[in-house]
Design a protein around this motif. Structure first.
Motif, PDB file in Angstrom:
ATOM      1  N   THR A  78      42.093  79.435  82.275  1.00 33.73           N
ATOM      2  CA  THR A  78      42.155  80.270  83.123  1.00 33.73           C
ATOM      3  C   THR A  78      42.125  79.601  84.693  1.00 33.73           C
ATOM      4  O   THR A  78      42.823  80.047  85.680  1.00 33.73           O
ATOM      5  CB  THR A  78      40.806  81.169  83.313  1.00 33.73           C
ATOM      6  OG1 THR A  78      40.856  81.994  81.911  1.00 33.73           O
ATOM      7  CG2 THR A  78      40.881  82.342  84.308  1.00 33.73           C
ATOM      8  N   GLY A  79      41.319  78.524  84.792  1.00 32.35           N
ATOM      9  CA  GLY A  79      41.366  77.737  85.942  1.00 32.35           C
ATOM     10  C   GLY A  79      42.770  77.123  86.139  1.00 32.35           C
ATOM     11  O   GLY A  79      43.192  77.079  87.432  1.00 32.35           O
ATOM     12  N   LEU A  80      43.217  76.529  85.108  1.00 30.50           N
ATOM     13  CA  LEU A  80      44.745  75.824  85.193  1.00 30.50           C
ATOM     14  C   LEU A  80      45.729  76.797  85.500  1.00 30.50           C
ATOM     15  O   LEU A  80      46.821  76.551  86.307  1.00 30.50           O
ATOM     16  CB  LEU A  80      45.048  75.323  83.929  1.00 30.50           C
ATOM     17  CG  LEU A  80      44.214  74.046  83.756  1.00 30.50           C
ATOM     18  CD1 LEU A  80      44.427  73.194  82.301  1.00 30.50           C
ATOM     19  CD2 LEU A  80      44.210  72.837  84.574  1.00 30.50           C
ATOM     20  N   GLU A  81      45.774  78.009  85.158  1.00 28.01           N
ATOM     21  CA  GLU A  81      46.455  78.957  85.532  1.00 28.01           C
ATOM     22  C   GLU A  81      46.520  79.144  87.197  1.00 28.01           C
ATOM     23  O   GLU A  81      47.657  79.342  87.731  1.00 28.01           O
ATOM     24  CB  GLU A  81      46.329  80.374  84.833  1.00 28.01           C
ATOM     25  CG  GLU A  81      46.795  80.689  83.508  1.00 28.01           C
ATOM     26  CD  GLU A  81      46.460  81.752  82.889  1.00 28.01           C
ATOM     27  OE1 GLU A  81      45.459  82.697  83.374  1.00 28.01           O
ATOM     28  OE2 GLU A  81      46.667  81.897  81.751  1.00 28.01           O
ATOM     29  N   GLU A  82      45.400  79.243  87.647  1.00 31.24           N
ATOM     30  CA  GLU A  82      45.292  79.501  89.073  1.00 31.24           C
ATOM     31  C   GLU A  82      45.738  78.152  89.687  1.00 31.24           C
ATOM     32  O   GLU A  82      46.440  78.209  90.921  1.00 31.24           O
ATOM     33  CB  GLU A  82      43.738  79.472  89.589  1.00 31.24           C
ATOM     34  CG  GLU A  82      43.017  80.877  89.070  1.00 31.24           C
ATOM     35  CD  GLU A  82      41.474  81.030  89.274  1.00 31.24           C
ATOM     36  OE1 GLU A  82      41.173  80.249  90.341  1.00 31.24           O
ATOM     37  OE2 GLU A  82      41.017  81.789  88.740  1.00 31.24           O
ATOM     38  N   VAL A  83      45.488  77.060  89.371  1.00 27.76           N
ATOM     39  CA  VAL A  83      46.256  75.865  89.729  1.00 27.76           C
ATOM     40  C   VAL A  83      47.787  75.966  89.704  1.00 27.76           C
ATOM     41  O   VAL A  83      48.267  75.603  90.833  1.00 27.76           O
ATOM     42  CB  VAL A  83      45.637  74.505  88.926  1.00 27.76           C
ATOM     43  CG1 VAL A  83      46.635  73.181  89.194  1.00 27.76           C
ATOM     44  CG2 VAL A  83      44.129  74.158  89.172  1.00 27.76           C
TER      45      VAL A  83
END
Length: 160
Positions: A78-83
């Motif tokens: 989920t965090g990498l999608e934001e990145v």
């Protein structure tokens, strides 16, 4: 003018000179999974601008990492999608590579004709092992490690 202090940067490889190639500079994101306030990413951008080449970001998804659970992987993804979204807005490509960095990263570098790799510092032994494996497989590739710990100074990557 350089923004990242030289004291934050360490060359891990025997290769020290960046020879510009169309694949540009790759920031190998590992510990510091963020776009803002990321010294290693900022240094990668500085190198790309200095050598007149592009910048890309990769993350190596290791199938089993220190006993991480599915919930932990879900949080990380989920965090990498934001990145990825933040980088896309800046015109910087993001790629998620599957496998151990010692295998996945050299294959990416060779396939895309990358001219240098920048990564973030990690105190974990596994991180040092991954970096050593990358250096062994890419002996002519400059690999720079940046101590990306935020020191109270806030900054953002800018569009090239």
């Amino acid at each position: 003018m350089a923004v990242v202090a030289k004291q934050r940067v360490r060359t891990l490889s025997d290769a020290k000179t960046v020879e510009p190639r169309h694949g540009g500079i790759t920031y190998w994101m590992s510990r510091d999974q963020r776009v803002e306030d990321n010294w290693a990413l900022l240094y990668a951008q500085e190198l790309a601008r200095k050598h007149g080449v592009g910048l890309s970001v990769v993350f190596c998804m290791v199938p089993s990492f220190l006993g991480a659970t599915m919930r932990m992987y879900d949080f990380m993804l989920t965090g990498l999608e934001e990145v990825e979204s933040s980088l896309h807005a800046l015109g910087v490509p993001f790629r998620l590579l599957m496998g151990a960095p010692g295998d996945a990263l050299p294959a990416f570098v060779q396939r895309h004709s990358v001219c240098a790799i920048v990564t973030d510092f990690s105190p974990l032994r596994i991180g040092a092992e991954w970096k050593a494996a990358v250096c062994r497989k890419l002996p002519d590739m400059p690999l720079f490690e940046v101590d990306a710990h935020v020191s109270g100074l806030r900054f953002k990557l800018t569009v090239a």
